[in-house]
Design an enzyme around this catalytic site. Structure first.
Site, PDB file in Angstrom:
ATOM      1  CG  HIS A 152      -8.974  -1.358   4.577  1.00 38.02           C
ATOM      2  ND1 HIS A 152      -8.751  -1.408   3.218  1.00 38.02           N
ATOM      3  CD2 HIS A 152      -8.513  -0.156   4.980  1.00 38.02           C
ATOM      4  CE1 HIS A 152      -8.173  -0.287   2.836  1.00 38.02           C
ATOM      5  NE2 HIS A 152      -8.016   0.486   3.890  1.00 38.02           N
ATOM      6  CG  ASP A 153     -11.375   2.039   3.542  1.00 39.87           C
ATOM      7  OD1 ASP A 153     -10.886   2.075   4.689  1.00 39.87           O
ATOM      8  OD2 ASP A 153     -10.737   2.354   2.512  1.00 39.87           O
ATOM      9  CG  ASP A 213      -2.255   0.443   1.054  1.00 33.94           C
ATOM     10  OD1 ASP A 213      -2.410   1.529   0.487  1.00 33.94           O
ATOM     11  OD2 ASP A 213      -3.189  -0.257   1.465  1.00 33.94           O
ATOM     12  CD  GLU A 269      -8.876   4.095  -1.638  1.00 37.39           C
ATOM     13  OE1 GLU A 269      -9.757   3.777  -0.836  1.00 37.39           O
ATOM     14  OE2 GLU A 269      -8.054   4.997  -1.381  1.00 37.39           O
ATOM     15  CG  ASP A 321      -4.676   5.696   0.763  1.00 35.79           C
ATOM     16  OD1 ASP A 321      -5.435   4.777   1.081  1.00 35.79           O
ATOM     17  OD2 ASP A 321      -4.745   6.850   1.255  1.00 35.79           O
TER      18      ASP A 321
HETATM   19  C1  NOJ Z   1      -8.179   5.102   1.941  1.00 37.96           C
HETATM   20  C2  NOJ Z   1      -7.861   3.952   2.826  1.00 37.96           C
HETATM   21  O1  NOJ Z   1      -8.347   2.767   2.246  1.00 37.96           O
HETATM   22  C3  NOJ Z   1      -8.494   4.238   4.167  1.00 37.96           C
HETATM   23  O2  NOJ Z   1      -8.441   3.136   5.028  1.00 37.96           O
HETATM   24  C4  NOJ Z   1      -7.803   5.435   4.767  1.00 37.96           C
HETATM   25  O3  NOJ Z   1      -8.425   5.770   5.972  1.00 37.96           O
HETATM   26  C5  NOJ Z   1      -7.863   6.629   3.803  1.00 37.96           C
HETATM   27  N1  NOJ Z   1      -7.527   6.268   2.470  1.00 37.96           N
HETATM   28  C6  NOJ Z   1      -6.906   7.694   4.221  1.00 37.96           C
HETATM   29  O4  NOJ Z   1      -5.598   7.267   3.951  1.00 37.96           O
END
Ligand code: NOJ
Length: 535
Positions: free
Chosen positions: A328-329, A102, A267, A204
């Site tokens: 994970h989000d 990541d 992402e 990210d």
């Molecule tokens: C996206 C990530 O997937 C998330 O977990 C994170 O909190 C935010 N970006 C900020 O980096």
């Protein structure tokens, strides 16, 4: 059309996301680590996935669980040492697998030495590495931009009497990517890991990197509703997705291309047409701009089928598709659509055209675990307590076996383990031919060995309120017909005139497997079949 030898590992591979805190604790501190992952590689190889993406393992104060990085070229002691990392990379490669890291370029931790310097004085050499703005005459914030994690995106710095911008937590100041020194420094970070031999990056919030230079107010979102995150009150038209971001992406891509076969995943949460631009001119952007439609869309057959068609049609020539069911989000798939439909979702993910990404534990049917308020860890949940936005429920420890804490750790884990762990874990599900895990394993196996499923064309056949039907076909190989019932009511596929016939290879319901399909096909609710078509 490429011929088979022109496909690279990331075209044909299956990505598996590990959230390292929650995968396997090897040193009894309740938090997963790199040695824990090494211990579990046999499992991953058995499962058949071959590309591992690790959420961040760098030094970090953990305000956002590793997405606030204070040293881009180190390993957080919680996760182990650089020697552990090197070993992990080696053993992954020895197994013929790949490792994706990541990369979090949009923001650092506020404890990163660059930011410590930057905030030390207005004339510090690193001042312009971050985004500093004067207050309005009345001391007000520079504009109305909001933080994804709630509240204004501007934080006042009393010492130097300016605001700094943070698209996420105030502990995650945004870097100023318009500054060439920042670009060079971050490319050096990428180079550091590429030299070590990592196979690529999941970048990210790639669409956040560049902001409009004039910093105008963002317009209000006419569709905002009270239950939504406060960030959604505005449309982030000036704070994200700026045209210049593509110049940055091409710089990153050129660096990757100076090595052999490295992968850049972006992402990016944007509508399809905008997402496509992230493939870049002549596909020189991100190799795989993450496609989150299966996460974002309501689980309705017609909507999903239409989205697949639109996505296929929108891909640039030579652009390779990809599909994601969870991360994970976001709430886990089994919670979003129910455990029965999660099987259908697995079939869909692993039979669509394009690289699939599996989120750890989804292969067991892991669900969101309710976390009592006092135990919430996630800042997104804590900052907007009335909106139920904590991401902890989807980040709970992997369920390995029936022992204490599901075999994840010998001590109390950082987040509680699902109460169902004694029934739903790797050990139990491996023995049960009808478990979610067995279904995943068989789907992965089929996908890995059938050329039509790896690289074959996607041919939509039919879709209605309940079902989606399509064929995957590569000339010279067996074609597959996929029929999925996305509803819990029985459904009928009218096979007249279509002459679809063959044997059911994999089905959600074991009694259907091996059956010959020729005429009309009746499915019960939540049933799906994959049929090897007669040649
Ligand atoms: C996206 C990530 O997937 C998330 O977990 C994170 O909190 C935010 N970006 C900020 O980096």
């Amino acid at each position: 059309m490429k011929n088979a030898s022109q496909y690279l590992w990331w075209h044909t591979g299956i990505i598996y996301q590990i959230y390292p805190r929650s995968y396997q604790d090897s040193n009894a501190d309740g938090i997963g680590d790199l040695r824990g992952i090494i211990e579990r590689l046999d499992y991953l190889q058995w499962l058949g996935v071959n590309v591992i993406w690790l959420s961040p393992v760098y030094p970090s104060p953990m305000a956002d669980f590793g997405y606030d990085i204070s040293d881009y070229t180190g390993i957080h002691p919680l996760f182990g040492t650089m020697a552990d990392f090197d070993e992990l990379l080696d053993v992954i490669h020895l197994r013929g697998m790949k490792l994706i890291l990541d990369f979090v370029p949009n923001h650092t931790s506020d404890k990163h030495p660059w930011f410590v310097e930057s905030r030390s004085s207005r004339d510090n050499l690193k001042r312009d590495w971050y985004i500093w703005k004067d207050p309005g005459d009345d001391g007000s914030v520079p504009n109305n931009w909001l933080s994804v994690f709630g509240g204004s995106a501007w934080e006042w710095d009393e010492q130097t009497r300016q605001y700094y911008y943070h698209g996420f937590l105030k502990e995650q100041p945004d870097l100023n990517w318009r500054n060439p020194e920042v670009q060079d420094a971050m490319l050096e970070v990428m180079r550091f890991w590429l030299e070590k031999g990592v196979d690529g990056f999941r970048v990210d919030v790639l669409w956040h990197l560049i902001k409009d230079q004039q910093y105008p107010d963002n317009p209000p979102n006419p569709d905002y509703q009270a239950h939504m995150p406060t960030y959604d009150q505005l449309l982030p038209v000036y704070s994200t997705d700026q045209p210049e971001v593509h110049d940055i992406i091409s710089r990153m891509r050129s660096l990757l291309d100076s090595y052999d076969d490295r992968l850049m995943i972006g992402e990016i949460y944007l509508p399809i047409q905008k997402l496509m631009l992230y493939y870049g001119v002549d596909n020189k952007g991100a190799h795989l701009p993450f496609n989150f439609q299966l996460i974002d869309l309501p689980w309705i057959a017609q909507k999903i089928a239409r989205a697949v068609d639109e996505y296929e049609a929108a891909l640039p020539p030579g652009g390779w598709p990809n599909w994601v069911l969870g991360n994970h989000d976001r709430p886990r798939i089994a919670t979003r659509v129910g455990i029965e439909q999660a099987r259908i979702a697995a079939m869909l993910l692993l039979t669509l055209r394009g690289t699939p990404t599996i989120y750890y534990g989804d292969e067991l049917g892991m669900r969101d675990v309710p976390i009592p308020f006092e135990e919430i860890q996630d800042p997104q949940g804590l900052n907007m307590p009335d909106k139920n936005l904590s991401r902890d429920p989807a980040r709970t420890p992997m369920q390995w076996d029936c022992s204490a804490n599901g075999g994840f750790s010998s001590v109390r884990p950082w987040l509680r383990v699902d109460e169902a762990f004694e029934r739903e874990n790797v050990q139990v599900e491996r023995e049960d031919r009808h478990s979610m895990l067995s279904l995943y394993k068989r789907l992965i196996e089929l996908r890995q060995k059938e050329q039509s499923l790896i690289t074959g064309a996607y041919e939509p056949v039919e879709c209605n309120e309940q079902t989606i039907a399509y064929i995957r076909r590569e000339s010279g190989h067996s074609a597959f017909f996929v029929l999925l019932n996305l509803s819990n009511g029985s459904a009928c596929f009218n096979n007249e005139n279509r002459r679809i016939n063959g044997f059911v290879n994999i089905a959600t319901s074991p009694h259907l497997e091996g059956r010959m399909i020729s005429g009309k096909i009746n499915l019960n609710g939540n049933e799906g079949i994959i049929v090897r078509l007669a040649q």
